[in-house]
Design a protein around this motif. Structure first.
Motif, PDB file in Angstrom:
ATOM      1  N   VAL A 125       0.665  -1.049   0.058  1.00 45.58           N
ATOM      2  CA  VAL A 125       0.078  -0.130   0.544  1.00 45.58           C
ATOM      3  C   VAL A 125       0.964   1.398   0.010  1.00 45.58           C
ATOM      4  O   VAL A 125       0.756   2.426  -0.574  1.00 45.58           O
ATOM      5  N   ASN A 126       1.787   1.381   1.020  1.00 41.48           N
ATOM      6  CA  ASN A 126       3.282   2.260   0.651  1.00 41.48           C
ATOM      7  C   ASN A 126       3.683   2.886  -0.782  1.00 41.48           C
ATOM      8  O   ASN A 126       3.504   3.974  -1.244  1.00 41.48           O
ATOM      9  N   PHE A 127       4.082   1.636  -1.714  1.00 43.10           N
ATOM     10  CA  PHE A 127       4.167   1.463  -2.864  1.00 43.10           C
ATOM     11  C   PHE A 127       3.255   1.844  -4.355  1.00 43.10           C
ATOM     12  O   PHE A 127       2.997   3.292  -4.194  1.00 43.10           O
ATOM     13  N   GLN A 128       1.397   1.188  -3.560  1.00 44.29           N
ATOM     14  CA  GLN A 128       0.743   2.067  -4.273  1.00 44.29           C
ATOM     15  C   GLN A 128       0.485   3.616  -3.822  1.00 44.29           C
ATOM     16  O   GLN A 128       0.064   4.462  -5.272  1.00 44.29           O
ATOM     17  N   THR A 129       0.129   4.000  -2.534  1.00 43.36           N
ATOM     18  CA  THR A 129      -0.154   5.447  -2.468  1.00 43.36           C
ATOM     19  C   THR A 129       1.037   6.282  -3.344  1.00 43.36           C
ATOM     20  O   THR A 129       1.001   7.032  -3.788  1.00 43.36           O
ATOM     21  N   MET A 130       2.619   5.843  -2.972  1.00 41.04           N
ATOM     22  CA  MET A 130       3.293   6.123  -4.224  1.00 41.04           C
ATOM     23  C   MET A 130       3.565   6.249  -5.207  1.00 41.04           C
ATOM     24  O   MET A 130       3.296   7.891  -5.894  1.00 41.04           O
ATOM     25  N   VAL A 131       3.349   6.129  -6.170  1.00 40.25           N
ATOM     26  CA  VAL A 131       3.078   5.736  -7.469  1.00 40.25           C
ATOM     27  C   VAL A 131       1.299   6.415  -7.472  1.00 40.25           C
ATOM     28  O   VAL A 131       1.743   7.347  -8.600  1.00 40.25           O
ATOM     29  N   SER A 132       0.593   6.344  -6.540  1.00 42.33           N
ATOM     30  CA  SER A 132      -0.550   7.615  -7.264  1.00 42.33           C
ATOM     31  C   SER A 132      -0.270   8.529  -7.640  1.00 42.33           C
ATOM     32  O   SER A 132      -0.669   9.935  -7.928  1.00 42.33           O
ATOM     33  N   ASP A 133       0.433   8.795  -5.745  1.00 38.93           N
ATOM     34  CA  ASP A 133       1.138  10.667  -6.240  1.00 38.93           C
ATOM     35  C   ASP A 133       1.908  11.352  -6.683  1.00 38.93           C
ATOM     36  O   ASP A 133       1.585  12.244  -7.069  1.00 38.93           O
ATOM     37  N   LEU A 134       2.861  10.549  -7.384  1.00 38.81           N
ATOM     38  CA  LEU A 134       4.092  10.427  -7.969  1.00 38.81           C
ATOM     39  C   LEU A 134       3.265  10.926  -9.475  1.00 38.81           C
ATOM     40  O   LEU A 134       3.343  12.517  -9.947  1.00 38.81           O
ATOM     41  N   THR A 135       2.653  10.207 -10.079  1.00 37.95           N
ATOM     42  CA  THR A 135       2.170  10.371 -11.637  1.00 37.95           C
ATOM     43  C   THR A 135       0.708  11.213 -11.090  1.00 37.95           C
ATOM     44  O   THR A 135       0.799  11.311 -12.486  1.00 37.95           O
ATOM     45  N   GLY A 136      -0.210  11.530 -10.326  1.00 38.46           N
ATOM     46  CA  GLY A 136      -0.780  12.422 -10.401  1.00 38.46           C
ATOM     47  C   GLY A 136      -1.723  11.531 -10.779  1.00 38.46           C
ATOM     48  O   GLY A 136      -3.676  11.953 -11.421  1.00 38.46           O
ATOM     49  N   MET A 137      -2.239  10.304 -10.122  1.00 41.90           N
ATOM     50  CA  MET A 137      -3.727   9.141 -10.440  1.00 41.90           C
ATOM     51  C   MET A 137      -4.370   9.006  -9.676  1.00 41.90           C
ATOM     52  O   MET A 137      -3.344   9.252  -8.281  1.00 41.90           O
ATOM     53  N   GLU A 138      -5.368   8.271  -9.373  1.00 41.92           N
ATOM     54  CA  GLU A 138      -6.102   8.009  -8.629  1.00 41.92           C
ATOM     55  C   GLU A 138      -5.821   6.952  -7.875  1.00 41.92           C
ATOM     56  O   GLU A 138      -6.046   6.457  -6.818  1.00 41.92           O
ATOM     57  N   ILE A 139      -5.483   5.861  -8.745  1.00 40.85           N
ATOM     58  CA  ILE A 139      -5.082   3.907  -8.484  1.00 40.85           C
ATOM     59  C   ILE A 139      -4.311   3.320  -8.792  1.00 40.85           C
ATOM     60  O   ILE A 139      -4.071   4.319 -10.142  1.00 40.85           O
ATOM     61  N   ALA A 140      -3.227   2.925  -8.601  1.00 42.55           N
ATOM     62  CA  ALA A 140      -2.314   1.812  -8.444  1.00 42.55           C
ATOM     63  C   ALA A 140      -2.029   0.232  -8.163  1.00 42.55           C
ATOM     64  O   ALA A 140      -2.959   0.496  -7.141  1.00 42.55           O
ATOM     65  N   ASN A 141      -2.038   0.432  -8.914  1.00 37.84           N
ATOM     66  CA  ASN A 141      -1.952  -1.958  -8.758  1.00 37.84           C
ATOM     67  C   ASN A 141      -0.642  -1.883  -7.692  1.00 37.84           C
ATOM     68  O   ASN A 141       0.386  -0.978  -6.870  1.00 37.84           O
ATOM     69  N   ALA A 142      -0.685  -2.831  -7.504  1.00 34.40           N
ATOM     70  CA  ALA A 142       0.836  -2.983  -6.911  1.00 34.40           C
ATOM     71  C   ALA A 142       1.778  -3.912  -6.954  1.00 34.40           C
ATOM     72  O   ALA A 142       2.949  -4.460  -6.862  1.00 34.40           O
ATOM     73  N   SER A 143       2.502  -3.588  -8.587  1.00 35.42           N
ATOM     74  CA  SER A 143       3.378  -3.899  -9.141  1.00 35.42           C
ATOM     75  C   SER A 143       2.681  -4.648 -10.157  1.00 35.42           C
ATOM     76  O   SER A 143       2.358  -5.287 -10.222  1.00 35.42           O
ATOM     77  N   LEU A 144       4.217  -4.519 -11.933  1.00 35.40           N
ATOM     78  CA  LEU A 144       3.605  -5.383 -12.540  1.00 35.40           C
ATOM     79  C   LEU A 144       5.075  -5.863 -12.879  1.00 35.40           C
ATOM     80  O   LEU A 144       6.344  -5.354 -12.700  1.00 35.40           O
ATOM     81  N   LEU A 145       5.425  -6.458 -14.102  1.00 31.73           N
ATOM     82  CA  LEU A 145       6.486  -7.161 -14.109  1.00 31.73           C
ATOM     83  C   LEU A 145       7.541  -6.122 -14.237  1.00 31.73           C
ATOM     84  O   LEU A 145       8.557  -6.448 -14.475  1.00 31.73           O
ATOM     85  N   ASP A 146       7.591  -5.403 -15.919  1.00 29.73           N
ATOM     86  CA  ASP A 146       8.241  -4.351 -15.952  1.00 29.73           C
ATOM     87  C   ASP A 146       7.840  -3.256 -16.774  1.00 29.73           C
ATOM     88  O   ASP A 146       6.196  -3.764 -16.770  1.00 29.73           O
ATOM     89  N   GLU A 147       8.588  -2.416 -17.035  1.00 22.42           N
ATOM     90  CA  GLU A 147       8.246  -1.212 -17.229  1.00 22.42           C
ATOM     91  C   GLU A 147       7.262  -1.650 -19.252  1.00 22.42           C
ATOM     92  O   GLU A 147       5.834  -0.676 -19.522  1.00 22.42           O
ATOM     93  N   ALA A 148       7.967  -2.582 -19.448  1.00 22.66           N
ATOM     94  CA  ALA A 148       7.175  -2.883 -21.390  1.00 22.66           C
ATOM     95  C   ALA A 148       6.505  -3.582 -20.830  1.00 22.66           C
ATOM     96  O   ALA A 148       5.027  -3.030 -21.524  1.00 22.66           O
ATOM     97  N   THR A 149       5.516  -4.763 -20.311  1.00 22.09           N
ATOM     98  CA  THR A 149       4.629  -5.350 -20.102  1.00 22.09           C
ATOM     99  C   THR A 149       3.698  -4.373 -19.555  1.00 22.09           C
ATOM    100  O   THR A 149       2.181  -4.440 -19.958  1.00 22.09           O
TER     101      THR A 149
END
Length: 966
Positions: A125-149
Motif C-alpha cells: 500500500v505504501n508502494f501504491q500510494t507513492m505511485v499514485s501520488d507521484l503520477t497524479g493518478m487516482e489508483i495504482a496496482n501493486a506492481s507489474l513485471l516491468d515497464e514494457a509489460t
C-alpha cells in the motif's frame, strides 16, 4: 577416527529435508520397502528416462561461492550513463539487509491469506500510494513485471474498454521516442489480438482519425527530452482516444505529473527507487490509472478492509478479476506481481520521504544541468531543450567512436544507440567528480577545456530549473508514513514490525499445491547483491558482461538437459509470460510453414487459469477438453476434438503431472494425438518438481515447456514475485525464440520481445544457477524422489480422516495431492474455515479451492523434514477432530474454533471471552505451540466489505484513532 580429507558436506543433504532415519520411517508408513519402489509405483514406466542427467557433478557450498565469485569477476562494472530506463541507484543498507537479504521477506508467498500477510500488504500500500501520488493518478496496482509489460497491459486494457462508436477502432499510436524495448513488447502484444501499431513522431498524428483508440508517449522520452503533451492529450480526450504515458518516476518528483496533464494510464518502472539494475531485472513496474478503471486494472491491487473485530486490515482487492475465475474471458494473464521489488521501492520512498526524494532528484538534474552547460561551452550541441537526467549530444560516427574509446578507457559507458548522437544519463550514484570526468572525456574533442575547480565550485550553487512550464507544484507523499522513518533506527524498527506480521518459510512449511515452496538456500542468495551482478546495465557492451554470459550459457545448457529440449530462452519474467511466449513461438513456427491459420488451443478443464488467458492473448480460440472421474484428461474427448479441429489445431496446453497431482499414464498417447492432427504440445512446467531426473517434457513428447525458476529451481517467491518463466523448446522451434531490439540474441527468425530486458530477470539467475551447480545430477534426482516421498507420506497420514481426491493407478500421488473438504459443508464448515484455523497452528494454508472448489491442494516439497511434516499432519488431524466436534454438536455450529479463526493475541487476551470453548483451545490446540507461537496480527478479513468500500492508499491516521477510541 579415519577422516576423508577430500570430502565436504554435500549440499543436497542441506537442501533435502528427510534424514536416512526419516526416510526409513516414512517408507514404513507409506507401505513400501524403498524409495525406488515408491517411484516405480508412482511414475509410469513408459515415460521414465533412466539415464543420468548430463550436467556437472555437484559443488559444495564453499567451492560454489568461490567459483561464482570468479565468474562474477569477469563482469566489468563501468560507471553507467546509458539510461534507457535502467539506472544505477543506492539501495539503502537498512533496506538491503532487512528486506532484500532477509528470508522473513523473500520466502513469503503471495498474500492470499491476508491475516498472516499484513506486513507486506502494508508495504505494498505504501508502494501504491507513492505511485499514485507521484503520477497524479487516482489508483495504482501493486506492481507489474516491468515497464514494457505495463505499457502492453495498458494498451490491452484500453482496447477492451473501447466505447460504442470506437468499437471498430484498432489503431494504437506509439511515439517513436518511447524506449525501444517497450516498443518491441508492444509489437509482440498487439499483433495476435488485431491491434495495428502506428509508429511516428507524436507531432505527426491525426488524432481525429476514427480508427485510433489509444496512444502512448514517453515522458521524458528515450532521447531524454521532456515534451509538453498537454495539447495532444486535450485533443485525444476530445476524440475519445485513450492516453498512456510511460514515465520516469524519479523525474516526477520535479516535473508536472502526467495525471495533471490528462493521462488515462501512467506506467513505468520503480527500478531507480533502490532496486539494483541486475542486468535487466527483476524490477517492479507500475500501472496507475483513473478510479473508473479499477475493475479493469491488470495484476494485484491491495485494498483496505476490516477484520472480524472491526479493525482496519489490508487484503488483495477485487480478486474476481483474476484468471482462475475469468479464464478465457480474461484480458490479461498477469497472475503475479514483483512484490519483493515493490516492497523495496516503497521502503525507499518511506525512508527518504518527499524531501529526501527532492534532494535526490535535484542532484540528478543538477548534474545534468552542469554537464549540459559545460559541454555547450566546449562547442558540443546538446539537443534536448528540456530534460531531467539525460542529455543528447550531437555527434557523427567518427566522433562517437573517438568518445566511446576514450570513455571506455576510463571505465565509463554512454548511450550510443541513437543515430547521430550520444546519450549521457545521470543517476543517483553519480558524483561531482564523475561529472568532472564526463566533461573531461568530451573535453579531449571539444573546442575548449573546462578546469576541474570551475566545475567543483559551480556544483555548490545550482539553481534547479526547467525550460518551459514543467515544474511540479502539487504535493506528494504527505501521509505520515513518509514523514516518520528518516532515521535508520526508526526505519529498522518499522521494517521489523512489518516483517513480524507475516508468516514465511522462516516460520514453518508452506504447503501450497502447484507452488513448490522449497528451500531458498543462503549460498544461492549471496551473489545477487554483489556489485558484479547487481550493478550491470542490460545494454552494457558484450565484452563487459562475460561473467553474466557464461552464467547464462551454462544455465541454458543445464535447463535444456533437464527438460530434454534443444535450447532455452531465459527472457520470460513469469510463468504466465512463459506460457504466452511458448504459444507465440508455436504460432511463429506454424506461420513460417504457411499454417498461420491454425488458431485452436485445446485445454483440459483442470488447467491453471492462466492457460486459457494466455491462449486468448496469443490470438487463439480455446476449446476445453473433459477430464474423467479419476481427474485425468479424457483421451477419447481429446482425440475427438483434435480430429474435429485438425485443420486449425495450433496447440494443446497440458500440465504434467496434472494439476490433480497425478502422473497420467496416457501422456505420450496424448502428445501423439496432437502431433497426428497438426498441432504442437505446450507443457506447463508448474509441476516440474516431480519430473527432474526421472523424466522430462522433451522425453514425453512436448514441443515447448515453460519452467518456474521460482518453484522448481529455488528462486524465492518474494511474497508474490519475482519469478522467472523460461521456455525450453524442441529444435524446430528454436529459431523463433524471443529476441531483443538492442542486444543480439536472434536465433534466426526471432519473435519480438516478451519482456523488456534481453535475458529477463537476469539479476536472480545466480540463484537457480547455484541450485543446479550445488545439487548436481544426483542431488536433483534425489530432490525429485524426496518431493514424491514427502507427498505420499502426508497422504498416508491424512487419508484415514480426509478423502484424497485423485491418485494414480497404484494409489499414489505425485508431488502433491488434493484433500477433499466438500463433505464438511453439510454441517457448516467451509474449506476457508480450515485454512484460517491452520493459522492458529502456525501454518499457511495449502492451496484453497484449486483446481477443485472446496478442496485443499498440498505440496510439501523435498526440503521439509519428517518432523515438520508430522507437525503439519498433526495440525490437520486435530482440526479434523474439531470438525467432528461441530458435526456431533459438541461445538456450536456458528461459535467454534474454526468459524472464529484465526485468533489474535488481542482477542485471546481480551477481558471478555464469550465463546463456548476456552482461550487455550483457541490459541494452543497442540502443545508445540506453547514454545513457538506465531500470532496472526488481525482477525478474519472481510473480503466483501473491502470490495464494496474499495480504498487502495495508505489509511488516514485518523481512522486508526477511531478504532482505538471505539
Amino acid at each position: 577416527m579415519i577422516a576423508n580429507l577430500n570430502e565436504r558436506t554435500h549440499f543436497q543433504h542441506r537442501h533435502n529435508g528427510p534424514s536416512n532415519d526419516d526416510i526409513s520411517q516414512m517408507l514404513d508408513t507409506v507401505g513400501v520397502n524403498s524409495v525406488d519402489e515408491l517411484i516405480d509405483q508412482t511414475v509410469p514406466e513408459n515415460i521414465r528416462n533412466r539415464a543420468a542427467l548430463n550436467i556437472p557433478e555437484a559443488l559444495d557450498e564453499f567451492s560454489y561461492v568461490r567459483a561464482v565469485k570468479e565468474m562474477a569477476s569477469k563482469n566489468k562494472v563501468f560507471k553507467s550513463f546509458i539510461g534507457l530506463g535502467y539506472y544505477n541507484c543506492v539501495t539503502p543498507a537498512v533496506i538491503q539487509r532487512n528486506i532484500l537479504e532477509n528470508p522473513g521477506w523473500y520466502t513469503a508467498y503471495t498474500p492470499y491469506q491476508a491475516e498472516i500477510a499484513q506486513g507486506r500488504l502494508e508495504a505494498l500500500v505504501n508502494f501504491q500510494t507513492m505511485v499514485s501520488d507521484l503520477t497524479g493518478m487516482e489508483i495504482a496496482n501493486a506492481s507489474l513485471l516491468d515497464e514494457a509489460t505495463a505499457a502492453a497491459e495498458a494498451m490491452s486494457m484500453q482496447f477492451a474498454l473501447r466505447k460504442k462508436d470506437k468499437k471498430t477502432a484498432n489503431k494504437y499510436f506509439v511515439d517513436e521516442r518511447v524506449f525501444p524495448q517497450t516498443l518491441d513488447v508492444l509489437k509482440t502484444r498487439a499483433l495476435p489480438i488485431g491491434i495495428e501499431l502506428v509508429i511516428d513522431k507524436y507531432e505527426n498524428i491525426d488524432i481525429s482519425a476514427p480508427e485510433y483508440f489509444g496512444l502512448i508517449v514517453q515522458y521524458p522520452n528515450a532521447e531524454g527530452s521532456v515534451e509538453d503533451y498537454r495539447e495532444l492529450f486535450s485533443m485525444a480526450q476530445e476524440n475519445q482516444v485513450f492516453i498512456t504515458t510511460a514515465t520516469d518516476l524519479m523525474s516526477l518528483v520535479l516535473l508536472t505529473p502526467p495525471g495533471e496533464m490528462g493521462a488515462d494510464v501512467v506506467v513505468g518502472t520503480t527500478q531507480r527507487f533502490g532496486v539494483p539494475m541486475g542486468f535487466g531485472g527483476p524490477h517492479a513496474g507500475f500501472f496507475a490509472t483513473r478510479e473508473e478503471y479499477k475493475r479493469q486494472i491488470p495484476g494485484r491491487i491491495i485494498g483496505v478492509s476490516q477484520d472480524s473485530h472491526g479493525n482496519k486490515a489490508y487484503r488483495m482487492a477485487l480478486q474476481t478479476r483474476e484468471q482462475h475465475i475469468r479464464r478465457e474471458k480474461a484480458t490479461s494473464n498477469i497472475c503475479t506481481a514483483q512484490v519483493l521489488l515493490g516492497v523495496i521501492a516503497g521502503a525507499y520512498a518511506v525512508y527518504h520521504g518527499p524531501n529526501g526524494l527532492k534532494r535526490i532528484a535535484s542532484r540528478i538534474h543538477g548534474l545534468a544541468q552542469l554537464a549540459s552547460k559545460y559541454l555547450s561551452e566546449m562547442g558540443f550541441e546538446q539537443e534536448n531543450q528540456t530534460y531531467f537526467d539525460t542529455l543528447k549530444i550531437k555527434a557523427d560516427d567518427s566522433l562517437k567512436e573517438k568518445i566511446r574509446t576514450e570513455a571506455e578507457s576510463r571505465g565509463i559507458n554512454f548511450n550510443y544507440y541513437n543515430k547521430g548522437s550520444i546519450g549521457v544519463a545521470f543517476d543517483e550514484t553519480h558524483t561531482v567528480a564523475e561529472l568532472v570526468e564526463v566533461v573531461s572525456v568530451f573535453g579531449k574533442f571539444g573546442s575548449s577545456d573546462i578546469a576541474e575547480p570551475t566545475v567543483i565550485e559551480a556544483a555548490n550553487h545550482v539553481e534547479i530549473k526547467f525550460n518551459g512550464d514543467f515544474d511540479r507544484t502539487s504535493g506528494f507523499m504527505e501521509h505520515p508514513v513518509y514523514q516518520k522513518y528518516q532515521s535508520e533506527h526508526e526505519m529498522l524498527r518499522y521494517l521489523k514490525r512489518l516483517e513480524n506480521k507475516d508468516l514465511s518459510l522462516a516460520h514453518s512449511m508452506i504447503s501450497l499445491g502447484s507452488c513448490t515452496m522449497k528451500l531458498n538456500a543462503t549460498s544461492e542468495m549471496i551473489p545477487i547483491t554483489w556489485p558484479e551482478f547487481a550493478q550491470m546495465h542490460p545494454f552494457a557492451p558484450v565484452n563487459q558482461t562475460e561473467g553474466y554470459r557464461e552464467l547464462i550459457s551454462n544455465l541454458t545448457e543445464w535447463l535444456s538437459e533437464i527438460t530434454g529440449f534443444y535450447t532455452t530462452s531465459l527472457q520470460p519474467n513469469s510463468g504466465a509470460q512463459g506460457e504466452y511466449a511458448g504459444l507465440l513461438v508455436i504460432k511463429a513456427y506454424q506461420a513460417d510453414k504457411g499454417e498461420g491459420h491454425r488458431n485452436i488451443t485445446l485445454i483440459p478443464t483442470s488447467a491453471h487459469g492462466t492457460n486459457p488467458a494466455s491462449a486468448v492473448m496469443a490470438g487463439n480460440q480455446v476449446v476445453l477438453v473433459k477430464c474423467d472421474e479419476r481427474g485425468n484428461i479424457d483421451v477419447t474427448d481429446l482425440r475427438t476434438k483434435a480430429e474435429q479441429y485438425k485443420d486449425s489445431l495450433s496447440s494443446l496446453m497440458i500440465t504434467y503431472p496434472s494439476t490433480h497431482g497425478v502422473f497420467e499414464e496416457s501422456v505420450i498417447e496424448i502428445c501423439e494425438i496432437i502431433h497426428q492432427n497438426g498441432g504442437q504440445v505446450y507443457m506447463d512446467g508448474a509441476n516440474m518438481n516431480a519430473q527432474v531426473g526421472l523424466t522430462s517434457p522433451g522425453h514425453i513428447g512436448a514441443d515447448v515447456c515453460h519452467l518456474n525458476l521460482h518453484k522448481t529451481f529455488a528462486i524465492p517467491h518474494g511474497g508474490g514475485g519475482p519469478g522467472i518463466g523460461p521456455i525450453g523448446v524442441a529444435e524446430h522451434l528454436a529459431p523463433y525464440l524471443p529476441g531483443s531490439p538492442l542486444v543480439d540474441i536472434d536465433n534466426g527468425k526471432a519473435i519480438s520481445s516478451i519482456s523488456a530486458a534481453p535475458f529477463g530477470s537476469a539479476g536472480v539467475l545466480p540463484i537457480s544457477y547455484g541450485y543446479v551447480a550445488m545439487m548436481g545430477p544426483d542431488g536433483l534426482l534425489n530432490a525429485t524422489k524426496m518431493a514424491i516421498l514427502n507427498a505420499n507420506y502426508i497422504k498416508a497420514r491424512l487419508e484415514t480422516k480426509f478423502p484424497i481426491l485423485y491418485t494414480g493407478i497404484n494409489g499414489r500421488c505425485a508431488h502433491e495431492m488434493i484433500v477433499d473438504c466438500r463433505a464438511f459443508k453439510s454441517f457448516g464448515i467451509e474449506v476457508e474455515d480450515i485454512a484460517k484455523r491452520l493459522m492458529d497452528y502456525g501454518f499457511h494454508a495449502p492451496t484453497v479451492s484449486f483446481p477443485v472448489a472446496g478442496t485443499l491442494m498440498i505440496e510439501p516439497t523435498e526440503s521439509e523434514t519428517k518432523e515438520e511434516l508430522d507437525r503439519f499432519c498433526d495440525a490437520l488431524l486435530h482440526i479434523r477432530e474439531e470438525i467432528e466436534a461441530v458435526e456431533n454438536g459438541k461445538m456450536d455450529a456458528n461459535d467454534n474454533v474454526l468459524k472464529n479463526a484465526p485468533h489474535t493475541a488481542d482477542a485471546v487476551l481480551s477481558d471478555e471471552w464469550n465463546h463456548g470453548y476456552s482461550r487455550a483451545e483457541a490459541a494452543y490446540p497442540l502443545d508445540y505451540l506453547r514454545n513457538n507461537k506465531f500470532w496472526p496480527s488481525v482477525g478474519r478479513v472481510d473480503n466483501a466489505y473491502g470490495d464494496r468500500h474499495l480504498f487502495c492508499s495508505c489509511i488516514p491516521v485518523e481512522e486508526f484513532e477511531e478504532v482505538v477510541e471505539a
